[in-house]
Design an enzyme around this catalytic site. Sequence first.
Site, PDB file in Angstrom:
ATOM      1  N   ARG A 229       0.843  -1.186   0.000  1.00 54.26           N
ATOM      2  CA  ARG A 229       0.000   0.000   0.000  1.00 54.26           C
ATOM      3  C   ARG A 229       0.886   1.247   0.000  1.00 54.26           C
ATOM      4  O   ARG A 229       1.947   1.270   0.619  1.00 54.26           O
ATOM      5  CB  ARG A 229      -0.929   0.027   1.228  1.00 54.26           C
ATOM      6  N   HIS A 277      -0.411   0.363 -10.182  1.00 53.75           N
ATOM      7  CA  HIS A 277      -1.141  -0.563  -9.305  1.00 53.75           C
ATOM      8  C   HIS A 277      -1.593  -1.814 -10.069  1.00 53.75           C
ATOM      9  O   HIS A 277      -2.765  -2.177 -10.072  1.00 53.75           O
ATOM     10  CB  HIS A 277      -2.353   0.127  -8.667  1.00 53.75           C
TER      11      HIS A 277
END
Length: 317
Positions: A229, A277
């Site tokens: 993250r 991502h």
Amino acid sequence: MRILFYTPQIHVQEAWLTELQQALPEATFHLWREDAIEENALPADYAVLWQPPAAMLAGRSDLKAIFHLGAGVDALFKLGDALPPNVPIFRLEDAGMAIQMAEYVSHAVLRYFRRFDEFDAQARDGVWKFLPPRKKEHFTIGILGLGVLGCRIAQSLQEYGFPLRGWSRSMKNIPGMDCFAGDASLGEFLSGTQVLVCALPLTDQTRDLLNHTNLATLPQGAYLINVARGAHVVESDLLALVQNDHIAGATLDVFRQEPLPPEHPFWQEKRITITPHIAALTQRHESILQIVAKIRSLENGAAMSNITGRVHASTGY
């Protein structure tokens, strides 16, 4: 059986709903939409979702379970009191994501080990220059987080013969890896790590973990790979350590703000590799089979795995 479905990715909503209906024909599926107030309020048995708005779950007392379309549930727990109390939350247990993550990390590690990042930079400048190969015994890989994803990454890297070490909240015993656990051992773990791979869940304890103090504990010329993250990394601290050459390079798939803004200084730093991502994408077919199997087990009163009552209950790091 009535099931609420939501994802903010409008272009895939129809495909998900079609496959879910095919796999669970006895159920009725409803796509939650902010403007469908009356239909949204109808009773439902389950919710299948990704990054839902708080309004979708606030005040619901009818749900038997919530299924999150991902392995990480930090975004879901940001909803706070909007989450229905005492409703079990299930995250995906892999669904094809672990092998993708292992591929991504292996590629990044090998790129640094074989100095392809440096050869790329030379090629852009029209430079033909030999660079001596690195020795694996001096290229220790450290993995932060030894859950399902972290262990699968370690398994792939073991095939290449790299020295491995891992850090987790509680002690693990993994063959072929030096394991560390808890805050007291974090400094020792970092100081002997040449390539740091972050595969941690995001919790209050791991937020901002990769700050100046901890990143500076890595040896001079170390590398960072973050597939967890964005909030694990204090971005200004990382940038400063790259620019003063303490960190030789970073490969980042996740960021505090996504998409990464065009004005972000990471774009201008050639030693920071950016991907949007994509390290591990949810595989729809495998995910649907997993969710449907769990729903049917719940309907039959069977015991279930991967219930995430709170993040720390099932992250496995």
